[in-house]
Every structure is written in structure tokens, then in C-alpha cells.
Design a protein around this motif. Structure first.
Motif, PDB file in Angstrom:
ATOM      1  N   LEU A  13      -7.600   6.561  -7.208  1.00  0.00           N
ATOM      2  CA  LEU A  13      -7.523   6.035  -8.570  1.00  0.00           C
ATOM      3  C   LEU A  13      -8.466   4.853  -8.775  1.00  0.00           C
ATOM      4  O   LEU A  13      -8.780   4.503  -9.905  1.00  0.00           O
ATOM      5  N   GLN A  14      -8.923   4.234  -7.689  1.00  0.00           N
ATOM      6  CA  GLN A  14      -9.793   3.068  -7.792  1.00  0.00           C
ATOM      7  C   GLN A  14     -11.275   3.424  -7.751  1.00  0.00           C
ATOM      8  O   GLN A  14     -12.099   2.656  -8.217  1.00  0.00           O
ATOM      9  N   ASN A  23      -4.120   7.973  -1.618  1.00  0.00           N
ATOM     10  CA  ASN A  23      -4.050   8.246  -3.053  1.00  0.00           C
ATOM     11  C   ASN A  23      -4.456   7.053  -3.908  1.00  0.00           C
ATOM     12  O   ASN A  23      -5.114   7.217  -4.934  1.00  0.00           O
ATOM     13  N   ASN A  24      -4.075   5.834  -3.515  1.00  0.00           N
ATOM     14  CA  ASN A  24      -4.403   4.686  -4.354  1.00  0.00           C
ATOM     15  C   ASN A  24      -5.907   4.460  -4.431  1.00  0.00           C
ATOM     16  O   ASN A  24      -6.420   3.986  -5.438  1.00  0.00           O
ATOM     17  N   ILE A  38       1.162   9.661 -10.258  1.00  0.00           N
ATOM     18  CA  ILE A  38       0.164   9.670 -11.337  1.00  0.00           C
ATOM     19  C   ILE A  38      -0.774  10.865 -11.178  1.00  0.00           C
ATOM     20  O   ILE A  38      -1.081  11.569 -12.150  1.00  0.00           O
ATOM     21  N   LEU A  39      -1.227  11.119  -9.960  1.00  0.00           N
ATOM     22  CA  LEU A  39      -2.114  12.257  -9.712  1.00  0.00           C
ATOM     23  C   LEU A  39      -1.413  13.581 -10.005  1.00  0.00           C
ATOM     24  O   LEU A  39      -2.050  14.533 -10.465  1.00  0.00           O
ATOM     25  N   THR A  61       3.116   5.674  -5.894  1.00  0.00           N
ATOM     26  CA  THR A  61       2.908   5.611  -7.342  1.00  0.00           C
ATOM     27  C   THR A  61       1.661   6.397  -7.736  1.00  0.00           C
ATOM     28  O   THR A  61       1.675   7.160  -8.707  1.00  0.00           O
ATOM     29  N   SER A  62       0.599   6.238  -6.977  1.00  0.00           N
ATOM     30  CA  SER A  62      -0.637   6.975  -7.257  1.00  0.00           C
ATOM     31  C   SER A  62      -0.428   8.470  -7.102  1.00  0.00           C
ATOM     32  O   SER A  62      -0.984   9.261  -7.866  1.00  0.00           O
ATOM     33  N   SER A 102       0.826  -1.205   0.000  1.00  0.00           N
ATOM     34  CA  SER A 102       0.000   0.000   0.000  1.00  0.00           C
ATOM     35  C   SER A 102       0.862   1.256   0.000  1.00  0.00           C
ATOM     36  O   SER A 102       0.479   2.273  -0.585  1.00  0.00           O
ATOM     37  N   SER A 153       2.021   1.606  -3.520  1.00  0.00           N
ATOM     38  CA  SER A 153       0.857   1.944  -4.319  1.00  0.00           C
ATOM     39  C   SER A 153       0.459   3.412  -4.130  1.00  0.00           C
ATOM     40  O   SER A 153       0.110   4.099  -5.087  1.00  0.00           O
ATOM     41  N   ASN A 154       0.516   3.900  -2.903  1.00  0.00           N
ATOM     42  CA  ASN A 154       0.169   5.294  -2.639  1.00  0.00           C
ATOM     43  C   ASN A 154       1.179   6.259  -3.241  1.00  0.00           C
ATOM     44  O   ASN A 154       0.798   7.307  -3.780  1.00  0.00           O
TER      45      ASN A 154
END
Length: 176
Positions: free
Chosen positions: A158-159, A154-155, A106-107, A102-103, A96, A99-100
Motif C-alpha cells: 500500500l506504500q 502487505n503494508n 484493505i487489499l 489491516t492492509s 507492523s 499494519s499488515n
């Protein structure tokens, strides 16, 4: 034969790597700041992305210096694969966090919303509505209409489906 004479090629190559790293960092910093200058309220995200890119440049420079100074390529690959395996196992438990981060990157580049926007997160079990007061590497901070401060990863942004509601769409925002 002195040390300076024996390793002159490596010394010159090391100097060139250092110069390239300095110039790359300057160019990347200017490019990211120029890209983000057209968007208001993203200074923290800009600095975070610059840190990530500078870390990548430093990592590549270290690899280059290892190759220049004669470490065998096969030894580098064995070491890197061992490190990647250890990090992979450790990050599997902490997916997580990765993932956060990376998100968050992306954001940063997609700019779906900015600080001050009122958003509605369409979560079936726990719908969230709030004004964005801060965007960090791992999460965003929201303030609900009732004044409750919320932290949302953040992840998850994106979901889930998100509606962006203009702060003045009903004549007022949540915070003054």
C-alpha cells in the motif's frame, strides 16, 4: 423464587442475542462469499475476512451479554479502556503486524491484483518484479522471473507504487 423466575428477562435477552449472532454470521458469510464470487482466486482472503467479521460479532455479543446480565456500564468502560491500553502498548511494539493485517483487509476489498498477476513494485532501493502465487493476511508470495520465491509484506504494497503487468503481455508468465 427460583433462579429461572428471578432472571427470566435476562434469559430471554440472552436467547435473542444468541439467535441474532447466528443469523448475523450466516448473513455476513453469504454476503462476503457472494461479493468475492465474482473474483477468481481469493478463497483464502474470503475466509480470512469472514473470520475477522465473526470475531467482531462475537466480541459485540459478549459485550451485549455482559450488559444484559447487569454489569455496570462504567465497569465495562473501565475494563475495556484498560484492555485497550495494554493492547495498545503491546501493539505499539508490534505495529507492523497490525499494519499488515489491516492492509490485508484493505487489499481484499479493493482487489488491485489477484493470484497469477505479474506485478512490479516500484521501490527505489530494491525494485521487485514477480508473479503473485499466494495472498495471505500478512504478506503476498511472489516468484521472480529467475524462479526466486519472495515474500512481500502487505503494508509495503500500500506504500509503494505498483504496476500490474499482464501475465501474457510478453507471451509468457514466470511459472508454468
Amino acid at each position: 423464587m427460583s433462579f429461572l423466575e428471578q432472571f427470566i428477562k435476562q434469559e430471554i435477552a440472552t436467547g435473542l442475542v444468541i439467535i441474532v449472532v447466528v443469523f448475523l454470521r450466516l448473513i455476513v458469510t453469504k454476503a462476503v462469499k457472494r461479493y468475492s464470487s465474482s473474483y477468481a482466486g481469493i478463497e483464502k482472503r474470503t475466509n480470512l475476512v469472514i473470520k475477522y467479521i465473526n470475531l467482531l460479532i462475537s466480541f459485540l455479543a459478549i459485550i451485549s451479554l455482559i450488559v444484559i446480565w447487569g454489569v455496570q456500564t462504567s465497569d465495562i468502560f473501565i475494563t475495556l479502556s484498560s484492555i485497550a491500553t495494554i493492547v495498545g502498548v503491546a501493539m505499539f511494539a508490534q505495529w507492523s503486524i497490525l499494519s499488515n493485517v489491516t492492509s490485508g483487509v484493505i487489499l481484499f476489498f479493493s482487489f488491485p491484483f489477484k493470484i497469477g498477476d505479474v506485478i512490479k513494485i516500484h521501490d527505489k532501493d530494491f525494485p521487485v518484479e514477480g508473479e503473485i502465487i499466494d495472498i495471505n493476511a500478512f504478506h503476498i508470495d511472489l516468484v521472480s522471473p529467475s524462479g526466486e520465491r519472495m515474500v512481500y509484506p502487505n503494508n509495503m504494497l500500500l506504500q509503494k507504487g505498483i504496476s500490474i503487468i499482464q501475465p501474457n503481455s510478453e507471451g509468457k508468465g514466470f511459472t508454468d
